[in-house]
Design a protein around this motif. Structure first.
Motif, PDB file in Angstrom:
ATOM      1  N   GLU A  62      53.912  84.735 -16.183  1.00  0.00           N
ATOM      2  CA  GLU A  62      52.731  85.706 -16.241  1.00  0.00           C
ATOM      3  C   GLU A  62      51.872  85.649 -15.115  1.00  0.00           C
ATOM      4  O   GLU A  62      51.120  86.666 -14.849  1.00  0.00           O
ATOM      5  CB  GLU A  62      52.062  85.408 -17.699  1.00  0.00           C
ATOM      6  CG  GLU A  62      51.183  86.677 -18.099  1.00  0.00           C
ATOM      7  CD  GLU A  62      50.821  86.603 -19.630  1.00  0.00           C
ATOM      8  OE1 GLU A  62      51.593  87.229 -20.581  1.00  0.00           O
ATOM      9  OE2 GLU A  62      49.819  85.845 -19.867  1.00  0.00           O
ATOM     10  N   SER A  64      42.698  83.966 -31.063  1.00  0.00           N
ATOM     11  CA  SER A  64      42.737  85.287 -30.191  1.00  0.00           C
ATOM     12  C   SER A  64      41.501  85.554 -29.505  1.00  0.00           C
ATOM     13  O   SER A  64      40.557  85.700 -29.787  1.00  0.00           O
ATOM     14  CB  SER A  64      42.912  86.557 -31.161  1.00  0.00           C
ATOM     15  OG  SER A  64      43.205  87.539 -30.210  1.00  0.00           O
ATOM     16  N   LYS A  65      41.839  85.459 -27.947  1.00  0.00           N
ATOM     17  CA  LYS A  65      40.673  85.592 -27.125  1.00  0.00           C
ATOM     18  C   LYS A  65      39.979  86.941 -27.304  1.00  0.00           C
ATOM     19  O   LYS A  65      38.778  87.102 -27.595  1.00  0.00           O
ATOM     20  CB  LYS A  65      41.090  85.396 -25.615  1.00  0.00           C
ATOM     21  CG  LYS A  65      40.106  85.583 -24.651  1.00  0.00           C
ATOM     22  CD  LYS A  65      40.547  85.014 -23.344  1.00  0.00           C
ATOM     23  CE  LYS A  65      39.491  85.541 -22.102  1.00  0.00           C
ATOM     24  NZ  LYS A  65      40.122  85.297 -20.834  1.00  0.00           N
ATOM     25  N   THR A  66      40.854  88.019 -27.330  1.00  0.00           N
ATOM     26  CA  THR A  66      40.316  89.445 -27.622  1.00  0.00           C
ATOM     27  C   THR A  66      40.228  89.837 -28.799  1.00  0.00           C
ATOM     28  O   THR A  66      39.217  90.534 -29.072  1.00  0.00           O
ATOM     29  CB  THR A  66      41.475  90.129 -26.888  1.00  0.00           C
ATOM     30  OG1 THR A  66      42.553  90.106 -27.793  1.00  0.00           O
ATOM     31  CG2 THR A  66      41.403  90.097 -25.457  1.00  0.00           C
ATOM     32  N   THR A  73      44.655  91.603 -30.525  1.00  0.00           N
ATOM     33  CA  THR A  73      46.203  91.373 -30.283  1.00  0.00           C
ATOM     34  C   THR A  73      46.946  91.927 -31.553  1.00  0.00           C
ATOM     35  O   THR A  73      46.656  91.022 -32.648  1.00  0.00           O
ATOM     36  CB  THR A  73      46.579  90.115 -29.872  1.00  0.00           C
ATOM     37  OG1 THR A  73      45.921  89.888 -28.751  1.00  0.00           O
ATOM     38  CG2 THR A  73      48.128  89.771 -29.685  1.00  0.00           C
ATOM     39  N   GLY A  91      49.088  82.829 -24.579  1.00  0.00           N
ATOM     40  CA  GLY A  91      48.424  81.766 -24.431  1.00  0.00           C
ATOM     41  C   GLY A  91      47.600  80.922 -25.947  1.00  0.00           C
ATOM     42  O   GLY A  91      46.974  80.031 -25.756  1.00  0.00           O
ATOM     43  N   SER A  92      47.544  81.805 -26.892  1.00  0.00           N
ATOM     44  CA  SER A  92      46.776  81.338 -28.061  1.00  0.00           C
ATOM     45  C   SER A  92      47.807  80.584 -28.819  1.00  0.00           C
ATOM     46  O   SER A  92      47.521  80.402 -30.300  1.00  0.00           O
ATOM     47  CB  SER A  92      46.117  82.356 -28.555  1.00  0.00           C
ATOM     48  OG  SER A  92      45.095  83.095 -27.737  1.00  0.00           O
TER      49      SER A  92
HETATM   50  O1  F6P Z   1      50.623  88.886 -23.736  1.00  0.00           O
HETATM   51  C1  F6P Z   1      49.325  89.238 -22.995  1.00  0.00           C
HETATM   52  C2  F6P Z   1      48.171  88.276 -23.231  1.00  0.00           C
HETATM   53  O2  F6P Z   1      47.180  88.778 -23.157  1.00  0.00           O
HETATM   54  C3  F6P Z   1      48.525  86.730 -22.879  1.00  0.00           C
HETATM   55  O3  F6P Z   1      48.112  86.619 -21.693  1.00  0.00           O
HETATM   56  C4  F6P Z   1      47.615  86.088 -23.907  1.00  0.00           C
HETATM   57  O4  F6P Z   1      47.759  84.687 -23.847  1.00  0.00           O
HETATM   58  C5  F6P Z   1      48.033  86.674 -25.038  1.00  0.00           C
HETATM   59  O5  F6P Z   1      48.248  88.046 -25.200  1.00  0.00           O
HETATM   60  C6  F6P Z   1      47.220  86.757 -26.473  1.00  0.00           C
HETATM   61  O6  F6P Z   1      46.097  87.216 -26.049  1.00  0.00           O
HETATM   62  P1  F6P Z   1      44.781  87.134 -27.295  1.00  0.00           P
HETATM   63  O7  F6P Z   1      44.477  85.607 -27.339  1.00  0.00           O
HETATM   64  O8  F6P Z   1      43.461  87.999 -26.751  1.00  0.00           O
HETATM   65  O9  F6P Z   1      45.227  87.398 -28.563  1.00  0.00           O
END
Ligand code: F6P
Length: 518
Positions: free
Chosen positions: A354, A207-209, A212, A157-158
């Motif tokens: 997803e 990256s939301k988290t 990754t 999604g990013s």
């Molecule tokens: O692949 C799983 C996932 O969590 C997706 O839903 C998300 O878009 C992607 O990884 C990237 O995550 P992030 O933006 O936290 O790096």
């Protein structure tokens, strides 16, 4: 929540099962012959979009039963809860508010004690100001040169959303070159970097988290490449982040003031309407980015306020449920007749697969019915010279979405007329097919008399294959925003009917864990 209902236990599901046997034996050609106004009856218009769903294996009765199904599964309440910011992502206890990112009113939505609209407003302003500074060359790199190249580092999604939109709206783009690094494949990273100059490159780490592995590894490689030429203090001129994890971004070495926010009430695959869309705003300018948001907002209002018999995303979802659960189809194909929309399919794969690739319902019970479909496709006419044979004459029925535009962007009317003739012809061929009699006559006319007995069965097309047509006037940021939001609401509606949570993705976490431990 009042929408925790197993759809197979509803009255309408039973009715649809019986009704299916009637429809199954009816050819689309018969329906068109019987119903003189079928095309008009099954066409909906939303501003510049004409959505024609007449070539589907449905009658008015089918639609009525399907709409009953939405009532019995609580769609109305679910839509209300979605827009109000109720925590409908029940497994993660989160609201689902991507619609708020493209809302320009001042709704008072409060999430965990905070009003979100001022936060959204301020992020929009940050995106607009930053885009203006970079595009107008006010923002300079560490040696005083303006930025020429943007590199978006992110995955899923990013990455998929902004990458698809930037490519799709290439016609509107300004002087900046935009690149996307997503895969952990180092060759791909080096290929991109080899053409770049650190003095004039801006990296956006998305990256939301901010945990990754692909994104962090790629961002570190890019940072090291940059530091081969530049010093640490130069980083703030060349690295910005889009994330909800401020602590990790700062630990990575990006200045706090260079962080664009993300929030846990917007899922990754629904996030390009906010800061994840920064690369879009840079590529086409904030004004065009805002037009893209406005188009999506128009689709939101339509979804929220229109009765279901006239509601485009609800109809899209109902048709998909009809085919998936009653005809037992396993796949859907998306065919944009615009080469620049080539990445739309990859984007929709994440959005649909997803979101709705689930086998446990909202109550935590295993599901006995099929959810989700395999999404595939590519741009027409290329697709016609590849997998379309399977869709015309293969043993599976694969519902198709055709997406087209009446006007070309660069004004080549000759090419565009041929492209659009194919757009119309494909859905017509899928519907009508070609009967034995027609093949016979055709071969006779061509003088192929000797070959008739040998070849006739191979040239017969049964037809009766369903499709939707989405026809816009032009590929604009506004129209594209509208189209994507319609697909998002299709996903949502399906999820409610199937009683699944479309907003978590535990299935992808296991593989991530295993890769980390191996
Ligand atoms: O692949 C799983 C996932 O969590 C997706 O839903 C998300 O878009 C992607 O990884 C990237 O995550 P992030 O933006 O936290 O790096």
């Amino acid at each position: 929540m009042s929408y925790l209902i197993d759809p197979t236990t509803t009255k309408s599901w039973e009715k649809l099962k019986t009704h299916f046997t009637e429809i199954e034996s009816t050819h689309l050609n018969e329906l068109f012959k019987k119903e003189a106004t079928r095309k008009e009856d099954f066409t909906l218009v939303l501003e510049q979009l004409e959505f024609d769903f007449s070539k589907n294996r449905i009658s008015k009765q089918t639609l009525e039963y399907l709409i009953d199904l939405t009532n019995e599964t609580g769609l109305e309440k679910a839509i209300e809860d979605l827009f109000k910011g109720k925590k409908i992502n029940n497994t993660e206890n989160r609201a689902v508010l991507h619609t708020a990112l493209r809302d320009f009113t001042d709704e008072k939505i409060n999430i965990d004690g905070e009003y979100i609209f001022p936060m959204i407003e301020s992020a929009r302003k940050q995106i607009a100001d930053f885009s203006e500074q970079i595009i107008s060359k006010k923002w300079k790199g560490y040696t005083g040169k303006p930025i020429t190249d943007i590199v978006n580092i992110g995955i899923g999604g990013s990455d998929l959303g902004p990458q698809m939109i930037v490519e799709a709206l290439d016609y509107y783009k300004n002087r900046l070159n935009t690149h996307f690094i997503s895969n952990i494949d180092g060759d791909a990273v080096y290929k991109t970097l080899s053409n770049l100059n650190p003095e004039t490159t801006l990296f956006i780490v998305v990256s939301k988290t901010f945990t990754t592995i692909e994104t962090l590894t790629n961002a570190t490689t890019c940072k090291n490449w940059f530091l081969e030429k530049a010093s640490l203090v130069a980083i703030e001129k060349h690295f910005v982040a889009v994330s909800s994890n401020e602590k990790a971004v700062v630990a990575f070495g990006i200045n706090k003031k260079n962080i664009f926010p993300m929030w846990n009430w917007v899922g990754g695959r629904f996030s390009m309407w906010g800061s994840v869309g920064l690369s879009i705003s840079l590529a086409i300018g904030y004004e065009n980015f805002e037009a893209f948001l406005q188009g999506a907002n128009t689709a939101d209002k339509h979804f929220k306020n229109t009765k279901y018999s006239k509601n485009i995303p609800v109809i899209m979802a109902l048709l998909s449920v009809w085919y998936t659960n009653f005809f037992n189809t396993k796949a859907e194909v998306v065919l944009p007749y615009a080469d620049s929309l080539n990445k739309l399919v990859s984007y929709l794969q994440q959005l649909f697969m997803e979101s709705n690739g689930k086998s446990v319902d909202r109550n935590g019970n295993s599901i006995s019915y099929q959810t989700g479909s395999v999404i595939f496709g590519s741009s027409g006419t290329n697709a016609q010279h590849s997998f379309m044979q399977h869709i015309h004459q293969g043993t599976q029925m694969i519902p198709a979405d055709f997406i087209g535009f009446t006007e070309s962007l660069y004004g080549n009317t000759k090419h565009h007329a041929i492209l659009m003739a194919n757009f119309y012809a494909q859905s017509q061929a899928l519907q009508q097919g070609k009967s034995k009699e027609a093949v016979h006559l055709n071969m006779k006319f061509k003088g192929d008399l000797k070959e008739i007995n040998n070849l006739l069965p191979f040239k017969v097309f049964e037809g009766n294959r369903p499709s939707n047509s989405f026809l816009f006037d032009k590929l604009t940021p506004y129209n594209l925003g509208m189209l994507i939001a319609l697909y998002e609401h299709k996903v949502f509606t399906q999820g409610i009917i199937w009683n699944i949570n479309s907003f978590d993705q535990f299935g992808v976490e296991l593989g991530k864990e295993m890769a980390k431990n191996s």
